[in-house]
Write a protein that holds these residues in place. Structure first.
Motif, PDB file in Angstrom:
ATOM      1  N   ILE A   1      -5.346  30.410 -16.935  1.00  0.00           N
ATOM      2  CA  ILE A   1      -4.712  29.764 -15.777  1.00  0.00           C
ATOM      3  C   ILE A   1      -5.686  28.821 -15.088  1.00  0.00           C
ATOM      4  CG2 ILE A   1      -3.801  30.206 -13.453  1.00  0.00           C
ATOM      5  CD1 ILE A   1      -2.575  32.809 -14.658  1.00  0.00           C
TER       6      ILE A   1
ATOM      7  N   LEU B   1      -5.027  24.855 -14.401  1.00  0.00           N
ATOM      8  CA  LEU B   1      -5.039  24.275 -13.050  1.00  0.00           C
ATOM      9  C   LEU B   1      -5.911  23.022 -12.959  1.00  0.00           C
ATOM     10  CD1 LEU B   1      -5.041  27.471 -10.822  1.00  0.00           C
ATOM     11  CD2 LEU B   1      -3.161  25.854 -11.191  1.00  0.00           C
TER      12      LEU B   1
ATOM     13  N   GLU C   1       7.399  28.255 -14.929  1.00  0.00           N
ATOM     14  CA  GLU C   1       7.309  29.708 -14.977  1.00  0.00           C
ATOM     15  C   GLU C   1       7.139  30.178 -16.416  1.00  0.00           C
ATOM     16  OE1 GLU C   1       9.922  32.301 -12.363  1.00  0.00           O
ATOM     17  OE2 GLU C   1      10.800  32.605 -14.356  1.00  0.00           O
TER      18      GLU C   1
ATOM     19  N   GLN D   1      -1.341  25.185  -7.928  1.00  0.00           N
ATOM     20  CA  GLN D   1      -1.696  26.600  -7.815  1.00  0.00           C
ATOM     21  C   GLN D   1      -0.858  27.401  -8.793  1.00  0.00           C
ATOM     22  OE1 GLN D   1      -0.819  27.795  -3.792  1.00  0.00           O
ATOM     23  NE2 GLN D   1       1.313  28.212  -4.253  1.00  0.00           N
ATOM     24  N   ALA D   2      -1.273  28.658  -8.975  1.00  0.00           N
ATOM     25  CA  ALA D   2      -0.520  29.569  -9.830  1.00  0.00           C
ATOM     26  C   ALA D   2      -0.535  30.954  -9.215  1.00  0.00           C
ATOM     27  CB  ALA D   2      -1.132  29.612 -11.227  1.00  0.00           C
TER      28      ALA D   2
ATOM     29  N   VAL E   1       3.846  34.192 -14.659  1.00  0.00           N
ATOM     30  CA  VAL E   1       2.931  33.232 -14.065  1.00  0.00           C
ATOM     31  C   VAL E   1       3.787  32.073 -13.567  1.00  0.00           C
ATOM     32  CG1 VAL E   1       0.942  31.722 -14.398  1.00  0.00           C
ATOM     33  CG2 VAL E   1       1.113  33.851 -15.692  1.00  0.00           C
ATOM     34  N   SER E   2       3.682  31.788 -12.271  1.00  0.00           N
ATOM     35  CA  SER E   2       4.425  30.680 -11.661  1.00  0.00           C
ATOM     36  C   SER E   2       3.429  29.605 -11.253  1.00  0.00           C
ATOM     37  CB  SER E   2       5.203  31.158 -10.432  1.00  0.00           C
ATOM     38  OG  SER E   2       6.143  32.127 -10.798  1.00  0.00           O
ATOM     39  N   TYR E   3       3.521  28.457 -11.913  1.00  0.00           N
ATOM     40  CA  TYR E   3       2.662  27.320 -11.593  1.00  0.00           C
ATOM     41  C   TYR E   3       3.421  26.371 -10.676  1.00  0.00           C
ATOM     42  CZ  TYR E   3      -0.025  28.640 -15.771  1.00  0.00           C
ATOM     43  OH  TYR E   3      -0.769  29.317 -16.709  1.00  0.00           O
ATOM     44  N   GLN E   4       2.767  25.899  -9.637  1.00  0.00           N
ATOM     45  CA  GLN E   4       3.328  24.858  -8.788  1.00  0.00           C
ATOM     46  C   GLN E   4       2.739  23.527  -9.266  1.00  0.00           C
ATOM     47  OE1 GLN E   4       5.779  25.455  -6.474  1.00  0.00           O
ATOM     48  NE2 GLN E   4       5.632  27.476  -7.411  1.00  0.00           N
ATOM     49  N   VAL E   5       3.614  22.603  -9.597  1.00  0.00           N
ATOM     50  CA  VAL E   5       3.209  21.296 -10.110  1.00  0.00           C
ATOM     51  C   VAL E   5       3.803  20.243  -9.186  1.00  0.00           C
ATOM     52  CG1 VAL E   5       3.156  19.798 -12.143  1.00  0.00           C
ATOM     53  CG2 VAL E   5       3.326  22.282 -12.439  1.00  0.00           C
TER      54      VAL E   5
ATOM     55  N   THR F   1       8.363  24.161 -10.225  1.00  0.00           N
ATOM     56  CA  THR F   1       7.759  25.420 -10.633  1.00  0.00           C
ATOM     57  C   THR F   1       7.919  25.556 -12.136  1.00  0.00           C
ATOM     58  OG1 THR F   1       8.278  26.470  -8.519  1.00  0.00           O
ATOM     59  CG2 THR F   1       7.804  27.928 -10.373  1.00  0.00           C
TER      60      THR F   1
ATOM     61  N   PHE G   1      -1.244  20.066 -11.346  1.00  0.00           N
ATOM     62  CA  PHE G   1      -1.129  21.511 -11.169  1.00  0.00           C
ATOM     63  C   PHE G   1      -1.859  21.894  -9.887  1.00  0.00           C
ATOM     64  CE2 PHE G   1       0.310  21.156 -15.411  1.00  0.00           C
ATOM     65  CZ  PHE G   1       1.015  22.306 -15.706  1.00  0.00           C
TER      66      PHE G   1
END
Length: 107
Positions: A26, A30, A5, A37-38, A59-63, A3, A35
């Protein structure tokens, strides 16, 4: 999974305009490899730290991997950060952190 952030403090006077820009920003991020989702969240500071003229966002990005996040940080992050400064100058602040080795506990 990692994550990435980004915690934002935005002047309330520009908050709506900033959030519109942030959504497009965002969507652009993405498109970078890894990447997934966010999520955008509003957060409140503790009452003794409350600031009336600031809106707080995370903003939390899932990588998918640290390697893909590192590639983004090394090759694209400065350009993306500079875009925010170009649009809003010093009317917001951003702090970033990376959450890794995440463990989920359920009841």
């Amino acid at each position: 999974m990692v994550t990435y952030e980004v915690n934002l403090h935005v002047e309330k006077e520009i908050a709506e305009q900033f959030k519109q820009w942030l959504t497009e920003h965002i969507e652009h991020i993405l498109n970078y490899q890894g990447f997934i989702q966010a999520t955008i969240s509003e957060f409140n500071t503790l009452p003794d730290l409350e600031i009336d003229d600031i809106e707080c966002l995370t903003v939390s990005y899932q990588v998918d991997s640290m390697e893909n996040l590192q590639h983004y940080l090394d090759n694209h992050a400065k350009l993306m950060r500079d875009d925010g400064i170009k649009h809003f100058g010093e009317r917001f602040q951003a702090a970033r952190r990376i959450l890794s080795n995440q463990q989920t506990i359920t009841s």
